[in-house]
Motif scaffolding. Structure first.
Motif, short mmCIF file in Angstrom:
data_model
loop_
_atom_site.label_atom_id
_atom_site.label_comp_id
_atom_site.label_asym_id
_atom_site.label_seq_id
_atom_site.Cartn_x
_atom_site.Cartn_y
_atom_site.Cartn_z
N SER A 73 32.65 52.76 52.50
CA SER A 73 32.84 53.02 51.07
C SER A 73 31.53 52.89 50.30
N LYS A 74 31.26 53.88 49.46
CA LYS A 74 30.06 53.83 48.62
C LYS A 74 30.27 52.91 47.42
N LYS A 75 31.49 52.42 47.27
CA LYS A 75 31.80 51.53 46.15
C LYS A 75 31.60 50.06 46.53
N ARG A 76 31.12 49.82 47.76
CA ARG A 76 30.78 48.47 48.19
C ARG A 76 29.35 48.45 48.70
N THR A 77 28.59 47.47 48.28
CA THR A 77 27.22 47.32 48.76
C THR A 77 27.17 46.45 50.01
N GLU A 78 28.17 45.55 50.16
CA GLU A 78 28.24 44.68 51.33
C GLU A 78 29.66 44.65 51.86
N GLN A 79 29.79 44.48 53.16
CA GLN A 79 31.10 44.41 53.79
C GLN A 79 31.82 43.12 53.39
N VAL A 80 33.16 43.20 53.31
CA VAL A 80 33.96 42.02 52.96
C VAL A 80 33.78 40.94 54.03
N LYS A 81 33.57 39.71 53.57
CA LYS A 81 33.46 38.56 54.48
C LYS A 81 34.61 37.61 54.17
N PHE A 82 35.57 37.55 55.09
CA PHE A 82 36.74 36.70 54.87
C PHE A 82 36.38 35.22 54.89
N ASN A 83 35.40 34.85 55.72
CA ASN A 83 35.04 33.43 55.79
C ASN A 83 34.35 32.95 54.51
N GLU A 84 33.91 33.89 53.67
CA GLU A 84 33.33 33.55 52.36
C GLU A 84 34.32 33.80 51.22
N GLN A 85 35.55 34.14 51.58
CA GLN A 85 36.64 34.36 50.63
C GLN A 85 36.30 35.47 49.60
N ASP A 86 35.78 36.57 50.11
CA ASP A 86 35.54 37.72 49.24
C ASP A 86 36.87 38.37 48.88
N PRO A 87 37.05 38.79 47.61
CA PRO A 87 38.23 39.58 47.27
C PRO A 87 38.23 40.89 48.06
N PHE A 88 39.42 41.40 48.38
CA PHE A 88 39.49 42.65 49.15
C PHE A 88 40.73 43.44 48.73
N SER A 89 40.78 44.70 49.18
CA SER A 89 41.90 45.57 48.82
C SER A 89 42.52 46.19 50.06
N VAL A 90 43.81 46.52 49.95
CA VAL A 90 44.55 47.16 51.04
C VAL A 90 45.40 48.28 50.45
N LEU A 91 45.37 49.45 51.07
CA LEU A 91 46.28 50.53 50.71
C LEU A 91 47.49 50.44 51.63
N MET A 92 48.65 50.22 51.04
CA MET A 92 49.90 50.13 51.80
C MET A 92 50.64 51.46 51.66
N LEU A 93 50.95 52.06 52.79
CA LEU A 93 51.62 53.36 52.81
C LEU A 93 52.96 53.25 53.52
N VAL A 133 48.73 49.74 46.19
CA VAL A 133 47.41 49.15 46.40
C VAL A 133 47.51 47.65 46.14
N MET A 134 47.11 46.87 47.13
CA MET A 134 47.14 45.41 47.02
C MET A 134 45.71 44.90 46.90
N THR A 135 45.44 44.13 45.88
CA THR A 135 44.14 43.47 45.74
C THR A 135 44.37 41.96 45.80
N VAL A 136 43.47 41.28 46.51
CA VAL A 136 43.63 39.84 46.76
C VAL A 136 42.38 39.10 46.29
N ASN A 137 42.58 38.12 45.42
CA ASN A 137 41.47 37.32 44.91
C ASN A 137 41.76 35.85 45.18
N PRO A 138 41.12 35.25 46.20
CA PRO A 138 41.43 33.86 46.56
C PRO A 138 40.96 32.84 45.54
N LYS A 139 39.93 33.17 44.78
CA LYS A 139 39.44 32.21 43.78
C LYS A 139 40.44 32.09 42.64
N GLU A 140 41.04 33.23 42.24
CA GLU A 140 42.08 33.19 41.22
C GLU A 140 43.44 32.84 41.80
#
Length: 307
Positions: free
Chosen positions: A52-72, A89-96
């Motif tokens: 994705s060109k809308k991300r500069t870095e890959q999601v790192k789960f061990n650093e608790q980065d927010p991420f998105s999932v398309l559910m079909l 579309v599911m977005t997950v924010n562990p800090k919130e």
């Protein structure tokens, strides 16, 4: 002296009992782990898609980065790959500690990325499968779509049955597929849950009402699947998941999500696209989302993903 011998004997049998219990628990955990690993290997289906060109870095789960999932939710057919009649579309924010579910009306008119036309958003899956669906939704919402989960709707009832049914809140009474759904709290088995989530023509809110019921079913499956009672039925649950779900998430990534995002997964917020309107173009019905509405949704999702 005799009392001391009895005490030592009692301690001996206590230690043996505890050891047997620990070994049994260890064997059970190992069996569950092996079954889960087998199911996730069956579910895992990577896709060929540019980063994705809308991300500069890959999601790192061990650093608790927010991420998105398309559910079909896909109705698979013998003669073609079917339509993605359910898009969430599911977005997950562990800090919130929050998870947001956004339902996208299947008739939403947008650019089909890779096809070069404007069409109904659910046609992206029919034209180009998962990659085109992800690219199209990503372009529509202007956020990165990191992962996908595809559910075979015909087999979804197996998943509901495997977790022992789901409890939902029905806002009005209706009949559908030969079932009666009274108003109030309902406990549904797999077949009823599938029918409950599919009805839309009798709903005064149309597709929006159906979307809300679909989100309730998903939340119910997550809630029941995470309950202690489901531990004793893990075999059926994993089998149902393996047979009816495809995702590009790996087993290790799922383990990381379970470990690092548990609080967020228990706090759902439901959202939907409400301020659009229906319009017939060349005698085909489309749902049109005004620019100000989509911009508002995009801003909310970007904020939730910390973008």
């Amino acid at each position: 002296m005799r009392r001391e011998r009895k005490k030592k004997k009692w301690l001996k049998w206590l230690l043996i009992g505890v050891t047997i219990l620990l070994l049994s628990i260890g064997a059970y955990i190992f069996t569950v782990y092996q079954s889960l690993n087998t199911a996730t290997e069956k579910m895992h289906e990577p896709i060929e898609r540019e980063a994705s060109k809308k991300r500069t870095e890959q999601v790192k789960f061990n650093e608790q980065d927010p991420f998105s999932v398309l559910m079909l939710g896909v109705d698979e057919r013998d003669d073609d790959q079917g339509r993605s009649d359910t898009m969430i579309v599911m977005t997950v924010n562990p800090k919130e500690e929050t998870t947001k579910l956004l339902s996208i009306p299947r008739d939403t008119m947008t650019e089909i990325v890779g096809k070069g036309i404007d069409d109904k958003i659910n046609h992206a899956y029919a034209f180009g499968g998962i990659p085109m669906a992800m690219d199209t939704v990503e372009n529509f919402l202007d956020i990165p779509i990191d992962y996908y989960v595809q559910v075979n709707m015909e087999g979804f009832e197996d998943i509901v049955d495997a977790v022992g049914g789901v409890t939902v809140s029905n806002s009005f009474a209706f009949d559908y597929d030969g079932y009666s759904f009274p108003e109030g709290e309902l406990t549904l088995d797999g077949q009823k849950a599938l029918s409950f989530s599919r009805m839309r023509y009798e709903d005064p809110d149309g597709d929006f009402g159906r979307q809300e019921r679909q989100r309730q079913i998903i939340q119910g499956v997550v809630r029941e699947g995470a309950s202690i009672n489901s531990l004793w039925n893990y075999g059926n649950i994993f089998n149902a998941l393996g047979n009816n779900i495809k995702t590009n998430l790996t087993f290790d990534e799922m383990v990381d999500i379970q470990s690092e995002y548990r609080a967020a997964a228990s706090n759902f917020e439901q959202t939907s696209i409400q301020n659009g309107y229906g319009e017939r173009i060349n005698n085909v019905y489309y749902y049109i989302v005004p620019d100000n509405e989509i911009q508002s949704i995009q801003a909310s999702l970007k904020d939730h993903l910390d973008i």
